[in-house]
Design a protein around this motif. Sequence first.
Motif, PDB file in Angstrom:
ATOM      1  N   SER A  94       6.465   5.343   9.006  1.00 37.52           N
ATOM      2  CA  SER A  94       6.428   6.157   7.800  1.00 37.52           C
ATOM      3  C   SER A  94       7.247   7.423   8.025  1.00 37.52           C
ATOM      4  O   SER A  94       7.694   7.684   9.149  1.00 37.52           O
ATOM      5  N   GLY A 103       5.137   6.245   1.619  1.00 41.93           N
ATOM      6  CA  GLY A 103       4.917   4.829   1.867  1.00 41.93           C
ATOM      7  C   GLY A 103       4.949   4.475   3.328  1.00 41.93           C
ATOM      8  O   GLY A 103       5.472   5.193   4.163  1.00 41.93           O
ATOM      9  N   TYR A 104       4.363   3.354   3.609  1.00 41.07           N
ATOM     10  CA  TYR A 104       4.358   2.779   4.939  1.00 41.07           C
ATOM     11  C   TYR A 104       5.140   1.472   4.910  1.00 41.07           C
ATOM     12  O   TYR A 104       5.116   0.755   3.920  1.00 41.07           O
ATOM     13  N   THR A 105       5.764   1.154   6.026  1.00 41.22           N
ATOM     14  CA  THR A 105       6.345  -0.172   6.222  1.00 41.22           C
ATOM     15  C   THR A 105       5.672  -0.778   7.439  1.00 41.22           C
ATOM     16  O   THR A 105       5.695  -0.183   8.526  1.00 41.22           O
TER      17      THR A 105
ATOM     18  N   HIS B  33      -3.710   2.996  -0.963  1.00 35.96           N
ATOM     19  CA  HIS B  33      -2.713   1.929  -0.871  1.00 35.96           C
ATOM     20  C   HIS B  33      -3.364   0.587  -1.161  1.00 35.96           C
ATOM     21  O   HIS B  33      -4.492   0.333  -0.725  1.00 35.96           O
ATOM     22  N   LEU B  35      -2.448  -3.306  -0.290  1.00 37.07           N
ATOM     23  CA  LEU B  35      -1.605  -4.058   0.633  1.00 37.07           C
ATOM     24  C   LEU B  35      -1.909  -5.543   0.498  1.00 37.07           C
ATOM     25  O   LEU B  35      -3.025  -5.934   0.142  1.00 37.07           O
ATOM     26  N   SER B  45       3.300  -3.657   1.603  1.00 37.69           N
ATOM     27  CA  SER B  45       2.745  -2.581   0.792  1.00 37.69           C
ATOM     28  C   SER B  45       3.039  -2.877  -0.674  1.00 37.69           C
ATOM     29  O   SER B  45       4.186  -3.064  -1.061  1.00 37.69           O
ATOM     30  N   MET B  48       1.170   2.471  -3.818  1.00 42.68           N
ATOM     31  CA  MET B  48       0.601   3.694  -3.291  1.00 42.68           C
ATOM     32  C   MET B  48       0.258   4.563  -4.490  1.00 42.68           C
ATOM     33  O   MET B  48       1.125   4.831  -5.323  1.00 42.68           O
TER      34      MET B  48
END
Lengths: 115, 109
Positions: A94, A103-105, B33, B35, B45, B48
């Motif tokens: 992130s 956001g996260y990957t 989030h 997911l 993802s 969010m």
Amino acid sequence: ETGVTQSPTHLIKTRGQQVTLRCSSQSGHNTVSWYQQALGQGPQFIFQYYREEENGRGNFPPRFSGLQFPNYSSELNVNALELDDSALYLCASSTEPGQGSYGYTFGSGTRLTVV
Amino acid sequence: KNEVEQSPQNLTAQEGEFITINCSYSVGISALHWLQQHPGGGIVSLFMLSSGKKKHGRLIATINIQEKHSSLHITASHPRDSAVYICAVKTGTASKLTFGTGTRLQVTL
């Protein structure tokens, strides 16, 4: 965008051994978080690295340790493996922490089996 | 009691059905989030959220901050939607996520 790559994808180790798992962060991301997901459970936070320093840790013993490198890739090391360490280990990259929502990957995970 | 609770735990639907998955949390959050996790383990993802509603294709996510509740809706469900859907909340100033245990969705023909 290169995404997050984890290696290896699968691993079998013997109780008492040590293991190193690797994670490359997505381009532009400088924060890496590691999670442990036991079968049938949600992921549990292990720790996070930001700019090569540990930036938060969950409820895991010291035999779980990590590193982050100047290119923001990261390693998770587990010493003295126990049977209960068998799980899927997920890495997520992130942008900088504490900057509000972002956001996260996630990587595809490393499935570790301890026998 | 877990900080993040999801319901139902398991859900079976027929193709075309409208699906709702719920998430309740008990702590103050800065973001939530949604997911998606497929059998191989990889997590994607989806959304969010920090307020209101978001839509992407057949997926809609809503959040009510006052009630500490979020929902994920899937319209016109399809077998390829079969996966585990996980709600996760971000708390505090670090980027730690606290996850729910997931909802396993199976969509049949």
